[in-house]
Design a protein around this motif. Structure first.
Motif, PDB file in Angstrom:
ATOM      1  N   LEU A   1      33.417  48.426  24.860  1.00 14.49           N
ATOM      2  CA  LEU A   1      32.173  49.184  24.705  1.00 14.49           C
ATOM      3  C   LEU A   1      31.259  49.024  25.911  1.00 14.49           C
ATOM      4  N   SER A   2      31.140  47.789  26.390  1.00  9.98           N
ATOM      5  CA  SER A   2      30.281  47.563  27.559  1.00  9.98           C
ATOM      6  C   SER A   2      30.919  48.119  28.831  1.00  9.98           C
ATOM      7  N   LEU A   3      32.261  48.178  28.883  1.00  5.14           N
ATOM      8  CA  LEU A   3      32.931  48.827  30.014  1.00  5.14           C
ATOM      9  C   LEU A   3      32.573  50.307  30.072  1.00  5.14           C
ATOM     10  N   CYS A   4      32.538  50.953  28.922  1.00 13.39           N
ATOM     11  CA  CYS A   4      32.156  52.372  28.871  1.00 13.39           C
ATOM     12  C   CYS A   4      30.739  52.574  29.402  1.00 13.39           C
ATOM     13  N   ALA A   5      29.835  51.689  28.987  1.00  7.44           N
ATOM     14  CA  ALA A   5      28.447  51.788  29.454  1.00  7.44           C
ATOM     15  C   ALA A   5      28.355  51.536  30.957  1.00  7.44           C
ATOM     16  N   ALA A   6      29.092  50.531  31.453  1.00  5.86           N
ATOM     17  CA  ALA A   6      29.059  50.202  32.885  1.00  5.86           C
ATOM     18  C   ALA A   6      29.647  51.326  33.719  1.00  5.86           C
ATOM     19  N   GLY A   7      30.728  51.926  33.233  1.00  4.06           N
ATOM     20  CA  GLY A   7      31.338  53.040  33.959  1.00  4.06           C
ATOM     21  C   GLY A   7      30.403  54.227  34.063  1.00  4.06           C
ATOM     22  N   ALA A   8      29.712  54.540  32.979  1.00  2.00           N
ATOM     23  CA  ALA A   8      28.755  55.645  32.996  1.00  2.00           C
ATOM     24  C   ALA A   8      27.624  55.377  33.979  1.00  2.00           C
ATOM     25  N   LEU A   9      27.211  54.121  34.068  1.00  2.87           N
ATOM     26  CA  LEU A   9      26.130  53.772  34.984  1.00  2.87           C
ATOM     27  C   LEU A   9      26.572  53.971  36.439  1.00  2.87           C
ATOM     28  N   VAL A  10      27.792  53.527  36.764  1.00  2.00           N
ATOM     29  CA  VAL A  10      28.304  53.715  38.124  1.00  2.00           C
ATOM     30  C   VAL A  10      28.469  55.205  38.434  1.00  2.00           C
ATOM     31  N   HIS A  11      28.944  55.982  37.456  1.00  4.62           N
ATOM     32  CA  HIS A  11      29.055  57.432  37.631  1.00  4.62           C
ATOM     33  C   HIS A  11      27.687  58.030  37.960  1.00  4.62           C
ATOM     34  N   TYR A  12      26.661  57.608  37.242  1.00  3.12           N
ATOM     35  CA  TYR A  12      25.311  58.124  37.467  1.00  3.12           C
ATOM     36  C   TYR A  12      24.815  57.765  38.869  1.00  3.12           C
TER      37      TYR A  12
ATOM     38  N   VAL B   1      39.079  46.519  43.461  1.00  4.38           N
ATOM     39  CA  VAL B   1      39.962  45.484  42.910  1.00  4.38           C
ATOM     40  C   VAL B   1      41.088  46.156  42.130  1.00  4.38           C
ATOM     41  N   ALA B   2      42.134  45.369  41.861  1.00  6.64           N
ATOM     42  CA  ALA B   2      43.277  45.888  41.107  1.00  6.64           C
ATOM     43  C   ALA B   2      43.132  45.676  39.610  1.00  6.64           C
ATOM     44  N   THR B   3      42.266  44.736  39.214  1.00  7.24           N
ATOM     45  CA  THR B   3      42.044  44.453  37.800  1.00  7.24           C
ATOM     46  C   THR B   3      40.613  43.988  37.588  1.00  7.24           C
ATOM     47  N   LEU B   4      40.113  44.240  36.388  1.00 10.83           N
ATOM     48  CA  LEU B   4      38.745  43.832  36.044  1.00 10.83           C
ATOM     49  C   LEU B   4      38.722  42.487  35.329  1.00 10.83           C
ATOM     50  N   ASP B   5      39.887  41.847  35.176  1.00 15.21           N
ATOM     51  CA  ASP B   5      39.952  40.576  34.443  1.00 15.21           C
ATOM     52  C   ASP B   5      39.078  39.509  35.088  1.00 15.21           C
ATOM     53  N   GLY B   6      38.969  39.557  36.424  1.00 18.41           N
ATOM     54  CA  GLY B   6      38.157  38.552  37.120  1.00 18.41           C
ATOM     55  C   GLY B   6      36.683  38.625  36.782  1.00 18.41           C
ATOM     56  N   PHE B   7      36.253  39.760  36.235  1.00 17.17           N
ATOM     57  CA  PHE B   7      34.847  39.915  35.828  1.00 17.17           C
ATOM     58  C   PHE B   7      34.626  39.489  34.374  1.00 17.17           C
ATOM     59  N   GLY B   8      35.702  39.099  33.693  1.00 11.85           N
ATOM     60  CA  GLY B   8      35.580  38.748  32.280  1.00 11.85           C
ATOM     61  C   GLY B   8      35.510  39.958  31.388  1.00 11.85           C
TER      62      GLY B   8
ATOM     63  N   ASP C   1      39.013  54.967  29.678  1.00  8.25           N
ATOM     64  CA  ASP C   1      39.945  55.075  30.803  1.00  8.25           C
ATOM     65  C   ASP C   1      39.225  55.476  32.086  1.00  8.25           C
ATOM     66  N   TYR C   2      38.320  56.441  31.958  1.00 14.93           N
ATOM     67  CA  TYR C   2      37.558  56.881  33.129  1.00 14.93           C
ATOM     68  C   TYR C   2      36.679  55.743  33.656  1.00 14.93           C
ATOM     69  N   ALA C   3      36.055  55.014  32.737  1.00 13.85           N
ATOM     70  CA  ALA C   3      35.185  53.907  33.137  1.00 13.85           C
ATOM     71  C   ALA C   3      35.968  52.832  33.883  1.00 13.85           C
ATOM     72  N   GLN C   4      37.135  52.467  33.373  1.00  7.62           N
ATOM     73  CA  GLN C   4      37.947  51.448  34.028  1.00  7.62           C
ATOM     74  C   GLN C   4      38.369  51.902  35.423  1.00  7.62           C
ATOM     75  N   ARG C   5      38.801  53.147  35.535  1.00  5.46           N
ATOM     76  CA  ARG C   5      39.234  53.665  36.834  1.00  5.46           C
ATOM     77  C   ARG C   5      38.072  53.670  37.834  1.00  5.46           C
ATOM     78  N   LEU C   6      36.914  54.082  37.360  1.00  5.08           N
ATOM     79  CA  LEU C   6      35.734  54.152  38.226  1.00  5.08           C
ATOM     80  C   LEU C   6      35.301  52.758  38.690  1.00  5.08           C
ATOM     81  N   LEU C   7      35.310  51.792  37.786  1.00  2.00           N
ATOM     82  CA  LEU C   7      34.895  50.429  38.132  1.00  2.00           C
ATOM     83  C   LEU C   7      35.894  49.769  39.087  1.00  2.00           C
ATOM     84  N   LEU C   8      37.190  50.001  38.882  1.00  2.00           N
ATOM     85  CA  LEU C   8      38.196  49.459  39.798  1.00  2.00           C
ATOM     86  C   LEU C   8      37.978  50.006  41.209  1.00  2.00           C
ATOM     87  N   GLU C   9      37.706  51.294  41.287  1.00  2.00           N
ATOM     88  CA  GLU C   9      37.457  51.927  42.583  1.00  2.00           C
ATOM     89  C   GLU C   9      36.158  51.412  43.202  1.00  2.00           C
ATOM     90  N   HIS C  10      35.145  51.252  42.361  1.00  4.73           N
ATOM     91  CA  HIS C  10      33.824  50.819  42.847  1.00  4.73           C
ATOM     92  C   HIS C  10      33.882  49.423  43.460  1.00  4.73           C
TER      93      HIS C  10
END
Length: 556
Positions: A107-118, A94-101, A82-91
């Motif tokens: 699992l990869s969303l969790c990794a991507a969110g952590a990377l943006v947090h870092y 956009v309103a949805t991440l569907d456009g990114f596939g 949930d945190y990863a999705q919220r962070l990526l939407l803000e980053h």
């Protein structure tokens, strides 16, 4: 960023110099082996891990992969979905991440969110802002595991040297970004025939027009590493000379676009049409920055005359003030009759008039004594003090104003970071095509025919590295398919070339699927999904050692 969970593993990779942001995940069997294979492809220098299993994962990575990286542990909650999705939407705004596939890639969303947090915590988020996230499936590419990359010596030899590897013999690129892209293509060969043929069309088109190809290569030689330059601009660390390098690079784009008019290959046409000359950025740097600026933004002489009215006025005051002080010495000598009188300057007292001891009787009464030395005394006058304040005040304001203007220019350029990165990617791709065309012409490579089906036909195939180091090289043929010709049992004497034959077959397939021409007289290939190798323990063909010889040496 690596996220390990009960269901599998998620990986996210970001190259801050290029803005590439990729993510993938693995579930089911052999998850760890797949993670190691992907790390081998991308070779990250820093890996973000969850603190809860940081030590365990570090030890496994050191054992199964490499020690050339550093770990950055983060608290476990940062990998929450949930945190990863919220962070990526803000980053991405956009309103949805569907456009990114992103669907089905928790699992990869969790990794991507952590990377943006870092990135945010490390104050590097501005760089990541230009990155566009892409989820990929490993099945899009020919699978090369760590053992295969090592045994085929694709990017480095068995002793760890780049020299002598396949990459070192292919790398005719002119830019740093082109060299990085070439390595990426070599480690991520395609499986889509249309994409492969688009690359081949571009190389064939360039190889057929040698004179224009050479002119393109010369233009690319004048292009600096735009990806690294814009990264430095965006984090605020680029100096004046780097802005000039950026301008000089962008000034090559009109010539490159003009030369590309001569080619009809679809991908070259697309590159020509999509290349942005960034005339506004060029004009800004041209008008603001002097032709030969100092290296540091703290040094004077950065801003071009005519760009800032206030700066020009201060420079005029400074120049006229210094001219006045220079003429003051002559006037004071004439007034006082002291021919040894000198007007000097130091950081402690500023400007002063120096008079030797024998002439002290001639000193006018309005001179104010400043300092007494063994052989002379130093004086100031109200007039000299007034001009000193004017000149030195102007110099200080010039220094601060030049830095302010430079920082503002750099910020304005950073706002065009996405455009510059897109242009850099296109130039890097063109650079790879130009390099592979040069290799094809110079070494007599041919365009392989990519076909649907299950056959590998190579006539008079050669090993691209060994043929340049062993003369004469004896070419060999090969035919394989999945029905009647599935297996080759290869026999021969020690040092007879068996390992070379095995390796050259795999390398020709890799070259073909990365879009390159291949060292053969003819090749007809279908796409393969994976290459497995086990060629000796650590034999090095370029050094003239066979599999048998190396194994005997190791046994002894």
């Amino acid at each position: 960023s690596l996220h390990i969970a009960d269901q599998g593993a998620g990986l996210a990779f970001m190259d801050l110099s290029t803005g590439d942001f990729l993510a993938t995940e693995f579930r089911g069997d052999n998850v760890w082996e797949k993670v190691v294979d992907e790390l081998t492809r991308f070779s990250p220098r820093e890996i973000i891990l969850a603190e809860c299993n940081n030590d365990t994962i570090q030890q496994k990575l050191l054992q199964d992969w490499s020690d050339g990286w550093v770990a950055s542990p983060l608290e476990e909650w940062i990998f929450n979905l949930d945190y990863a999705q919220r962070l990526l939407l803000e980053h991405f705004g956009v309103a949805t991440l569907d456009g990114f596939g992103a669907a089905g890639h928790s699992l990869s969303l969790c990794a991507a969110g952590a990377l943006v947090h870092y990135l945010r915590e490390s104050k590097l988020l501005q760089l990541g802002k230009t990155a566009s996230l892409r989820f990929f499936e490993p099945s899009e590419f020919l699978k090369l595991d760590a053992a295969t990359v090592t045994n085929l010596e694709l990017v480095q030899t068995l002793d760890g040297s780049r020299k002598g590897s396949l990459l070192s013999y292919l790398d005719e690129t002119r830019t740093g970004m082109g060299a990085r892209l070439l390595k990426s293509w070599l480690l991520l060969p395609l499986r889509n025939i249309r994409q492969i043929e688009n690359r081949q069309d571009a190389i064939e088109s360039l190889a057929g027009r040698i004179q224009i190809h050479s002119r393109l290569a010369r233009c690319l030689e004048e292009v600096h590493d735009l990806e690294r330059l814009i990264s430095r601009v965006m984090v605020g660390s680029a100096g004046p000379r780097e802005l000039i390098a950026l301008r000089n690079s962008l000034q090559q784009i009109p010539s490159i676009r003009s030369l590309l008019q001569e080619f009809g290959a679809a991908r070259l046409v697309e590159i020509r049409d999509q290349l942005d000359p960034l005339e506004d950025v060029v004009a800004l740097i041209q008008s603001a920055i002097t032709e030969d600026p100092p290296a540091s933004p703290n040094d004077p002489g950065i801003i071009r005359e005519g760009y800032s009215r206030e700066l020009d006025e201060l420079r005029t005051i400074c120049k006229s003030g210094k001219d006045y002080i220079a003429s003051l010495e002559a006037r004071e000598r004439q007034k006082t009759g002291i021919q040894s009188l000198k007007v000097k300057f130091n950081q402690v007292f500023g400007y002063f008039i120096e008079i030797t001891k024998p002439n002290l009787a001639l000193v006018p009464p309005h001179y104010i004594r400043k300092q007494t030395l063994a052989n002379c005394e130093r004086f100031v006058t109200p007039e000299l003090q007034e001009y000193e304040e004017k000149v030195l005040g102007a110099e200080e304001r010039i220094a601060s104003l030049e830095k302010e203007i430079f920082v503002q220019v750099r910020k304005e350029i950073s706002r065009q970071g996405l455009r510059i990165q897109q242009t850099a990617r296109l130039l890097a791709e063109l650079d790879v095509y130009v390099a592979l065309a040069a290799v094809a012409v110079k070494r007599n490579y041919v365009r392989p025919k990519m076909v649907e089906g299950d056959e590998i036909y190579i006539r008079q195939g050669r090993h691209p590295v060994v043929e340049l180091q062993s003369s004469p090289f004896i070419p060999n043929d090969l035919y394989l398919n999945s029905t009647a010709d599935q297996l080759v049992i290869l026999t021969g004497p020690n040092m007879g070339g068996k390992s070379t034959y095995l390796r050259q077959t795999a390398i020709i397939v890799i070259l073909a699927q990365m879009g390159s021409f291949v060292p053969a007289q003819e090749a007809r290939l279908s796409c393969v999904d994976r290459i497995y190798t086990r060629v000796g323990a650590s034999d090095n063909l370029a050094r003239g050692r066979s599999t048998f010889m190396v194994e005997m040496i190791e046994t002894a």
